[in-house]
Design a protein around this motif. Sequence first.
Motif, PDB file in Angstrom:
ATOM      1  N   LEU A   6      27.527 142.535 -17.780  1.00  0.00           N
ATOM      2  CA  LEU A   6      27.670 140.925 -17.839  1.00  0.00           C
ATOM      3  C   LEU A   6      26.691 140.686 -19.039  1.00  0.00           C
ATOM      4  CD1 LEU A   6      28.945 138.515 -17.054  1.00  0.00           C
ATOM      5  CD2 LEU A   6      26.935 138.023 -15.522  1.00  0.00           C
ATOM      6  N   GLY A  10      25.065 137.802 -25.354  1.00  0.00           N
ATOM      7  CA  GLY A  10      25.317 138.811 -26.214  1.00  0.00           C
ATOM      8  C   GLY A  10      23.925 139.806 -26.182  1.00  0.00           C
ATOM      9  N   ASN A  11      22.820 139.593 -25.573  1.00  0.00           N
ATOM     10  CA  ASN A  11      21.636 140.430 -25.679  1.00  0.00           C
ATOM     11  C   ASN A  11      21.934 141.670 -24.595  1.00  0.00           C
ATOM     12  OD1 ASN A  11      20.369 138.273 -26.639  1.00  0.00           O
ATOM     13  ND2 ASN A  11      19.139 137.460 -24.892  1.00  0.00           N
ATOM     14  N   GLU A  13      24.891 142.882 -23.909  1.00  0.00           N
ATOM     15  CA  GLU A  13      26.194 143.581 -24.554  1.00  0.00           C
ATOM     16  C   GLU A  13      25.357 144.586 -25.667  1.00  0.00           C
ATOM     17  OE1 GLU A  13      28.872 141.161 -26.418  1.00  0.00           O
ATOM     18  OE2 GLU A  13      30.061 142.695 -27.143  1.00  0.00           O
ATOM     19  N   SER A  56      14.724 136.524 -11.454  1.00  0.00           N
ATOM     20  CA  SER A  56      14.350 137.885 -11.080  1.00  0.00           C
ATOM     21  C   SER A  56      15.222 138.508 -10.098  1.00  0.00           C
ATOM     22  CB  SER A  56      12.845 138.032 -10.377  1.00  0.00           C
ATOM     23  OG  SER A  56      12.010 137.736 -11.306  1.00  0.00           O
ATOM     24  N   THR A  83      18.328 142.326 -19.128  1.00  0.00           N
ATOM     25  CA  THR A  83      17.693 141.962 -20.150  1.00  0.00           C
ATOM     26  C   THR A  83      16.837 140.553 -19.527  1.00  0.00           C
ATOM     27  OG1 THR A  83      19.404 140.583 -21.027  1.00  0.00           O
ATOM     28  CG2 THR A  83      19.061 143.018 -21.912  1.00  0.00           C
ATOM     29  N   PRO A 115      15.810 137.314 -26.592  1.00  0.00           N
ATOM     30  CA  PRO A 115      15.689 136.078 -26.677  1.00  0.00           C
ATOM     31  C   PRO A 115      16.119 135.277 -25.354  1.00  0.00           C
ATOM     32  CG  PRO A 115      16.604 136.782 -28.752  1.00  0.00           C
ATOM     33  CD  PRO A 115      16.169 138.035 -27.764  1.00  0.00           C
ATOM     34  N   VAL A 118      18.465 130.347 -21.844  1.00  0.00           N
ATOM     35  CA  VAL A 118      18.748 129.075 -21.567  1.00  0.00           C
ATOM     36  C   VAL A 118      18.518 127.992 -22.097  1.00  0.00           C
ATOM     37  CG1 VAL A 118      17.934 127.514 -19.446  1.00  0.00           C
ATOM     38  CG2 VAL A 118      17.774 129.915 -19.337  1.00  0.00           C
ATOM     39  N   GLN A 171       9.222 134.590  -8.194  1.00  0.00           N
ATOM     40  CA  GLN A 171      10.477 134.015  -8.490  1.00  0.00           C
ATOM     41  C   GLN A 171      11.548 133.781  -7.413  1.00  0.00           C
ATOM     42  OE1 GLN A 171      11.498 133.098 -12.520  1.00  0.00           O
ATOM     43  NE2 GLN A 171      11.988 135.382 -12.754  1.00  0.00           N
ATOM     44  N   TYR A 226      25.718 131.217 -19.036  1.00  0.00           N
ATOM     45  CA  TYR A 226      25.442 130.471 -20.457  1.00  0.00           C
ATOM     46  C   TYR A 226      26.361 130.382 -21.657  1.00  0.00           C
ATOM     47  CZ  TYR A 226      21.645 127.262 -18.816  1.00  0.00           C
ATOM     48  OH  TYR A 226      21.036 126.208 -18.158  1.00  0.00           O
ATOM     49  N   LEU A 240      21.222 123.853 -16.440  1.00  0.00           N
ATOM     50  CA  LEU A 240      19.828 123.463 -15.764  1.00  0.00           C
ATOM     51  C   LEU A 240      19.048 122.278 -16.626  1.00  0.00           C
ATOM     52  CD1 LEU A 240      18.633 127.284 -15.492  1.00  0.00           C
ATOM     53  CD2 LEU A 240      19.554 125.824 -13.758  1.00  0.00           C
TER      54      LEU A 240
HETATM   55  C1  LIG Z   1      20.378 130.941 -15.155  1.00  0.00           C
HETATM   56  C2  LIG Z   1      19.223 132.009 -15.918  1.00  0.00           C
HETATM   57  C3  LIG Z   1      18.017 132.245 -15.295  1.00  0.00           C
HETATM   58  C4  LIG Z   1      17.324 133.117 -16.026  1.00  0.00           C
HETATM   59  N1  LIG Z   1      16.056 133.425 -15.432  1.00  0.00           N
HETATM   60  C5  LIG Z   1      15.269 134.019 -16.018  1.00  0.00           C
HETATM   61  C6  LIG Z   1      14.151 135.032 -15.291  1.00  0.00           C
HETATM   62  O1  LIG Z   1      13.942 134.637 -14.197  1.00  0.00           O
HETATM   63  N2  LIG Z   1      13.310 135.346 -15.978  1.00  0.00           N
HETATM   64  C7  LIG Z   1      13.377 135.921 -17.599  1.00  0.00           C
HETATM   65  O2  LIG Z   1      12.816 136.437 -18.109  1.00  0.00           O
HETATM   66  N3  LIG Z   1      14.742 135.565 -18.088  1.00  0.00           N
HETATM   67  C8  LIG Z   1      15.520 134.747 -17.317  1.00  0.00           C
HETATM   68  N4  LIG Z   1      16.719 134.222 -18.187  1.00  0.00           N
HETATM   69  C9  LIG Z   1      17.040 134.562 -19.527  1.00  0.00           C
HETATM   70  C10 LIG Z   1      18.130 135.791 -19.742  1.00  0.00           C
HETATM   71  O3  LIG Z   1      17.884 136.847 -18.610  1.00  0.00           O
HETATM   72  C11 LIG Z   1      17.939 136.474 -20.931  1.00  0.00           C
HETATM   73  O4  LIG Z   1      17.641 135.584 -21.931  1.00  0.00           O
HETATM   74  C12 LIG Z   1      18.904 137.696 -21.169  1.00  0.00           C
HETATM   75  O5  LIG Z   1      18.580 138.295 -22.093  1.00  0.00           O
HETATM   76  C13 LIG Z   1      20.353 137.033 -21.375  1.00  0.00           C
HETATM   77  O6  LIG Z   1      21.254 137.948 -21.813  1.00  0.00           O
HETATM   78  P1  LIG Z   1      22.645 137.773 -22.162  1.00  0.00           P
HETATM   79  O7  LIG Z   1      22.503 137.405 -23.586  1.00  0.00           O
HETATM   80  O8  LIG Z   1      23.264 139.107 -22.093  1.00  0.00           O
HETATM   81  O9  LIG Z   1      23.315 136.802 -21.428  1.00  0.00           O
HETATM   82  C14 LIG Z   1      17.681 133.546 -17.149  1.00  0.00           C
HETATM   83  C15 LIG Z   1      18.843 133.093 -18.036  1.00  0.00           C
HETATM   84  C16 LIG Z   1      19.584 132.327 -17.260  1.00  0.00           C
HETATM   85  C17 LIG Z   1      21.042 131.808 -17.961  1.00  0.00           C
END
Ligand SMILES: Cc1cc2nc3c(=O)[nH]c(=O)nc-3n(C[C@H](O)[C@H](O)[C@H](O)COP(=O)(O)O)c2cc1C
Length: 255
Positions: A6, A10-11, A13, A56, A83, A115, A118, A171, A226, A240
């Motif tokens: 999931l 894109g991170n 992926e 977490s 990630t 990166p 959120v 967390q 997101y 959020l």
């Molecule tokens: C709802 C939500 C909660 C998150 N909670 C955390 C967290 O607890 N700790 C953290 O380091 N990053 C957290 N993140 C950041 C993402 O895990 C991180 O940017 C991730 O690489 C996104 O990956 P993606 O591009 O594959 O969706 C959160 C992101 C979202 C959207």
Amino acid sequence: MVGIYLSGTGNTEHCVKMFVNNVCDDPKVIPVEHAESVEYLRNEKEIVLGYPTQFSNAPKMIRDFVEDNRDLWKGKEVFIIVTMGAFSGDGSGCTARKIRKYGGIIKGALQIKMPDSVCDSKLLKKSYKQNAEIEKRADQKLQGAIASIRSGIYPKEGLSGLSHIIGLFGQRLWYLNKYKNYSNELKISDTCKACGLCVKECPMHNLILKEGHLKPEQLGRCTMCYRCISSCPQKAITLLGKEVIEQTRYEKFCG
Ligand SMILES: Cc1cc2nc3c(=O)[nH]c(=O)nc-3n(C[C@H](O)[C@H](O)[C@H](O)COP(=O)(O)O)c2cc1C
């Protein structure tokens, strides 16, 4: 080997593709939202499961994927890639414990800083240069892990008892009401032009745009990835936070 992931921005992926392409001669990757992901899980022995950590923990969509297919994990060799923006505690361990319970074998896990996705919160916001550097370090970390796996040593990040305690008390206990269920909290402002991109992008089919309506409606099935928020051309969607600060996607910082 198949990488099932999931990824909202894109991170994950990127990390899963890089990992699978370098570890295996016949790589396959599939987003978890594709119906065929279940068939891949059924047919492959080696599974790489990737997701962004949320508080977490794993996103609800991933937790459901693991549980809904509980009968398919027996004997599978699973490597987990998580990630994160900063800190993941046992973001990998939460899923690993479930998969072990269903008979899967956890070969290892990586928790990779990327990166932050959120994009409607000021927390963890970094400059372009800092994010590009984070992505570069993530690739180096992946390359190191791949080399280590080739020599038979699997990283086990987030799988220890200590990580479990840190993730739980750092967390998960505090944010339980945020991640326990799918969310119905997306806000779509009146700047929405009803282009329908968010409807197409949503991995959960959470959004629908009825004919003649000025903006989409949500069905209470948001897994908080997101993707819609970071891709809306009008920056009209928040979850959020209250306003979109800067939309992020892996490609933006990868040079
Ligand atoms: C709802 C939500 C909660 C998150 N909670 C955390 C967290 O607890 N700790 C953290 O380091 N990053 C957290 N993140 C950041 C993402 O895990 C991180 O940017 C991730 O690489 C996104 O990956 P993606 O591009 O594959 O969706 C959160 C992101 C979202 C959207």
